[in-house]
Every structure is written in structure tokens, then in C-alpha cells.
Design an enzyme around this catalytic site. Structure first.
Site, PDB file in Angstrom:
ATOM      1  N   GLU A   1       0.889  -1.171   0.000  1.00  0.00           N
ATOM      2  CA  GLU A   1       0.000   0.000   0.000  1.00  0.00           C
ATOM      3  C   GLU A   1       0.913   1.202   0.000  1.00  0.00           C
ATOM      4  O   GLU A   1       1.506   1.547   1.025  1.00  0.00           O
ATOM      5  CB  GLU A   1      -0.924  -0.041   1.229  1.00  0.00           C
ATOM      6  CG  GLU A   1      -2.124   0.877   1.108  1.00  0.00           C
ATOM      7  CD  GLU A   1      -1.801   2.302   1.499  1.00  0.00           C
ATOM      8  OE1 GLU A   1      -1.587   3.121   0.559  1.00  0.00           O
ATOM      9  OE2 GLU A   1      -1.742   2.606   2.684  1.00  0.00           O
TER      10      GLU A   1
ATOM     11  N   ARG B   1      -8.302  15.157   7.465  1.00  0.00           N
ATOM     12  CA  ARG B   1      -8.208  13.979   8.318  1.00  0.00           C
ATOM     13  C   ARG B   1      -6.734  13.643   8.520  1.00  0.00           C
ATOM     14  O   ARG B   1      -5.957  13.573   7.568  1.00  0.00           O
ATOM     15  CB  ARG B   1      -8.951  12.809   7.668  1.00  0.00           C
ATOM     16  CG  ARG B   1      -8.961  11.532   8.491  1.00  0.00           C
ATOM     17  CD  ARG B   1      -9.876  10.501   7.833  1.00  0.00           C
ATOM     18  NE  ARG B   1      -9.890   9.260   8.586  1.00  0.00           N
ATOM     19  CZ  ARG B   1      -9.435   8.098   8.111  1.00  0.00           C
ATOM     20  NH1 ARG B   1      -8.958   8.025   6.883  1.00  0.00           N
ATOM     21  NH2 ARG B   1      -9.485   7.004   8.838  1.00  0.00           N
TER      22      ARG B   1
END
Length: 482
Positions: free
Chosen positions: A255, A283
């Protein structure tokens, strides 16, 4: 506010116990809000990695042979224990990472959910028995634990990026060796007593903090007992690990980086778009591979969107993440802060306009204010690389095909965001975007029940969802007749 806390677990965690490390070396973990030392942590050496490998290898057979229900019960217990201690974990996350308490609580909750989700997936790794149409043989397919998994996690989500790997590995029947980021090892060390309490046997999970990450991980990946490597981090490091993984032909789950476009069409609900943009950008202070990096706003609503978005950014309170009411804490370290400042300075020098922020504050801590840039030129560095900070770079567009082409013009393909009230157009645009994930009228896509991952240089494989457990299994086919 009280930023003092005892960290009783600061050694290596191997075979169900705490070890100081072969050479006794240690390194300091720094509070990014105060630049003070939080704790001194043991730094693993090659010899420690070998001890961890031996422990994982010894634990593998028993753990793999446990029934799926046995593993499920332990993972469910881990979820319950962590859920009962969310404020404790959130506090550690804030202290070593810097994010505000609200963000830290969100991460801790998200991290715990992976134990619950994969406790349910542990008993759902269904196989197959079917009749081969041509040969008449029976085709039997089962999914077996792949073997020891090496997990390498980043500093931006010290809890969630680890549980997102630990939980599916344990559900599949694999022991793991975790190498957390040296900026943020305390969260995972604090989790180990909880996993013991949940019933995870010695040797099934090891944690090796180290300032010598490259040599340690490379050594682990060249041991024939290791069969999986799961990494979250930059694309550059991912390429290096893939080269190492090739020597033993390991299963890679990668990832990697992102460069997320956020597209706001002229028919978007402005309130929905601004709320979603705030989630996608702010965020975790923008320190996320999923953070919106490039804003493309239709020319007809660019002024109205920018005004509302800038007002929302300006309302955020900057400060120590432990303080009441703080929305934006410090970035994780000085180099991350300085890189963000360089992106802003570069964009302004090339013609962008700074309508909010843009100036690094004086004093202790690695702070950078929420910043909004407009008229960002295509040759600005922040258009082509991850900002990884609280900076929104806004461009405009008029043509749908053009904005899709601009959004796809990157080596990355992790996540994109689209805002429009025309659902048909929204789905058409989502399908045209070359990204593993897309948020349609949503600024948040991460969910333990969904497959997380990207295309192109943003990675290989998926985490979460039904796919997540498969990264830690090998499919075995048996041909039989009866």
C-alpha cells in the site's frame, strides 16, 4: 493538558516476552508538539530478527492448525479489549504522532474494528468442491496459511496500519513480525499485553522497533521461512522492498503513495462538497496517502467553493493535540514540516495565491497552519507529489474529459474524490478515473469492510474487505476422483 505518561513497554517484543535487544542500543521517541523525549525504545539488530524468526517459526504449526473459530474468538476478544481502552490508545497516538485527540480516537476506533472484521472473516475463508466439466475429476480448492509474514508499517497511523495487517494475518493462521516506524513504535508496544490477554500465543506476534529498518527488513525478507511481506509507506521504499522480496519470491502486499484528485462539478451540493473536502484533506492533518492532494473545482463555482472551504479551514484550531478544542496538531517531525513549507513556497513562487496560512509559526513543535492555495499552476511541485500536510492546492476546470485526463495524469492511483448531484455522471467519472478507490460525494473511503488499495505505482493487493485475508493465504487445488 498533561503530556507525561509512563511507557512500561519499551523493549522488543519477541516470543511473548520483552527483550532489551542483542546490542542494548536504544533510540528516543519524540513528542512532535513539544520536541521533548517521550521514551527510550530498544533498537533491534540482525540477531534480534533471527530470534524473532525462530519464535515465529516455532509457533506457526500450532497456530495454523487451530480451528478458524479458535482464531476468531481470540481476535474478537482483542477487539473488545481494545475498544474498552480507546482513550488510552488515543493518548499514546497523540503523544508520539501529534494528531489531535479527535483524530486519534478516530484512528483507535478504526484500528480496533479490524480485529472485529477479521474475527468474522476467519471463519469465512471458504473453499470449493466442484466437478471438472471435461475430465470428470473433482476440483477441491482450499486456502492455507502462507507462512511467516513480515509487516512494515508507517508513522501516520501507528495503530490502524498495524492492526489492518495483524488481524488478517492471524485470521489466516500466519505468525507475524512487525517492524513499526521508528517515529511511532509506542502504540504497537502498548498493544502487545492486550493481545496476550486476548489469548494470542507466544511467538505468533513479534514487534521489532529499530533505527536500522533497512538492514533488519532486508534480512527478514531473505529468510526462506518468510513467505509474505506487507508494507504501507512510500512508493520509493516499496520498490526497494519488492526488489528484496523477489529474491525469495514472496507474496507482496504493498500500500504505497498517492496523489489524490478531488473533483467538484458545477452541480455539486456546496455544503456536501466542502464537508467532504475537509474530511479528505484534513483527516490526520493531511498526513495520509488518501489525503486530497489536488483540488479541481469547476470554474462556475470556484469562487463560492473556495470561500466556504477557506472559512472552514480558518475555523480549525492549531495546537498541542492533547489540548481541548484543538483540531490540528503538529506534523510528525521537522523534515515533514519543512517539506510542506517547501511545497507552499514553490507554488507561490510559480504564481499560486495564498488565501490562508502559508507561514510556519515560531516556537517549539512541528506545526504548520491550515493553508489554502488558489491559481496553482500545473508545474507546481505539489501537483505532482504528495503534500502530506494541511495544504489545499486548488485549480479550476470547465470540461469533464479534460479534468478526468488531468486527474489521471500521475503515476499514482490510490484514491480519488468526486462531487456531483448527477449520480449517472458521478458513476461515469468514477469508472473513468484510474484509481483503486473513489469517494462519490464522500470525503472518507477507508472502511475495514472494504478492499483498500490502489493501481499503478500506488501498490499491489488489497487490505480489508473479503480480499484482505487472501494476502496471507496460498490457494491449494487438489484433483481427485471418487
Amino acid at each position: 493538558m498533561n503530556d507525561k505518561i509512563d511507557f512500561p513497554q519499551t523493549d522488543l517484543y519477541i516470543n511473548g516476552g520483552w527483550q532489551a535487544g542483542a546490542d542494548g542500543e536504544r533510540f528516543d521517541v519524540i513528542n512532535p508538539a513539544t520536541e521533548e523525549v517521550l521514551a527510550s525504545v530498544a533498537s533491534a539488530e540482525i540477531a534480534d530478527a533471527d530470534v524473532a524468526l525462530d519464535a515465529a517459526d516455532a509457533a506457526f504449526a500450532d497456530w495454523a492448525q487451530r480451528t478458524p473459530r479458535d482464531r476468531s474468538i481470540i481476535l474478537r476478544k482483542a477487539f473488545e479489549l481494545m475498544s474498552a481502552r480507546l482513550p488510552e490508545f488515543a493518548r499514546i497516538i497523540t503523544l508520539e504522532n501529534g494528531k489531535a485527540t479527535g483524530d486519534a480516537m478516530g484512528e483507535a476506533t478504526y484500528a480496533a474494528e479490524f480485529f472485529r472484521w477479521f474475527s468474522e472473516e476467519a471463519v469465512r475463508a471458504d473453499g470449493l468442491i466442484t466437478h471438472a466439466p471435461a475430465s470428470g475429476a473433482r476440483i477441491i480448492v482450499q486456502h492455507k496459511p502462507a507462512g511467516i509474514a513480515v509487516l512494515v508499517t508507517p508513522w501516520n497511523y501507528p495503530a490502524a496500519m498495524a492492526t489492518r495487517k495483524i488481524a488478517p494475518a492471524l485470521a489466516a493462521g500466519c505468525p507475524v513480525i512487525l517492524k513499526p516506524a521508528s517515529e511511532t513504535p509506542l502504540t504497537m508496544l502498548a498493544l502487545m499485553p492486550l493481545l496476550e490477554e486476548a489469548g494470542v500465543p507466544p511467538g505468533v506476534v513479534q514487534v521489532l522497533p529499530s533505527r536500522k529498518s533497512g538492514p533488519i527488513v532486508d534480512h527478514l525478507l531473505h529468510d526462506p521461512r518468510v513467505r509474505v511481506v506487507s508494507f504501507t509507506g512510500s512508493t520509493g521504499v516499496g520498490r526497494t522492498l519488492l526488489r528484496s522480496a523477489a529474491d525469495q519470491v514472496l507474496k507482496p502486499a504493498m500500500e504505497l503513495g498517492g496523489n489524490a484528485p478531488l473533483i467538484v462539478f458545477e452541480d455539486a451540493d456546496l455544503d456536501v462538497a466542502v464537508t467532504g473536502a475537509m474530511q479528505a484533506k484534513m483527516r490526520n492533518l493531511g498526513e495520509a496517502c488518501t489525503a486530497a492532494n489536488r483540488f479541481y473545482v469547476h470554474e462556475d463555482i470556484a469562487e463560492a467553493f473556495t470561500k466556504k472551504f477557506t472559512e472552514a479551514m480558518a475555523a480549525l484550531k492549531v495546537g498541542n493535540g492533547l489540548d481541548d478544542g484543538v483540531d490540528v496538531g503538529p506534523l510528525v517531525n521537522a523534515s515533514t514540516r519543512d517539506k510542506v513549507a517547501e511545497f507552499v513556497d514553490d507554488a507561490i513562487a510559480k504564481g499560486a495565491k495564498c488565501v490562508l496560512g502559508g507561514q510556519r509559526p515560531n516556537g517549539k513543535g512541528f506545526f504548520y497552519p491550515p493553508t489554502v492555495l488558489t491559481h496553482v499552476p500545473q508545474n507546481a511541485n505539489c501537483v505532482h507529489d504528495e503534500i502530506f500536510g494541511p495544504v489545499a492546492a486548488i485549480q479550476t476546470f470547465t470540461d469533464q474529459d479534460d479534468v478526468i485526463a488531468r486527474a489521471n495524469d500521475t503515476e499514482y492511483g490510490l484514491v480519488a474524490y468526486v462531487f456531483t448531484e448527477n449520480f449517472k455522471r458521478g458513476l461515469q467519472v468514477c469508472e473513468a478515473l484510474d484509481y483503486g478507490m473513489t469517494g462519490l460525494n464522500r470525503g472518507l473511503v477507508s472502511d475495514p469492510a472494504a478492499p483498500f488499495g490502489g493501481t499503478k505505482q500506488s501498490g499491489l493487493g488489497r487490505e480489508g474487505g473479503h480480499e484482505g485475508i487472501k494476502e496471507f493465504t496460498e490457494t491449494q487445488y487438489i484433483s481427485a476422483s471418487w
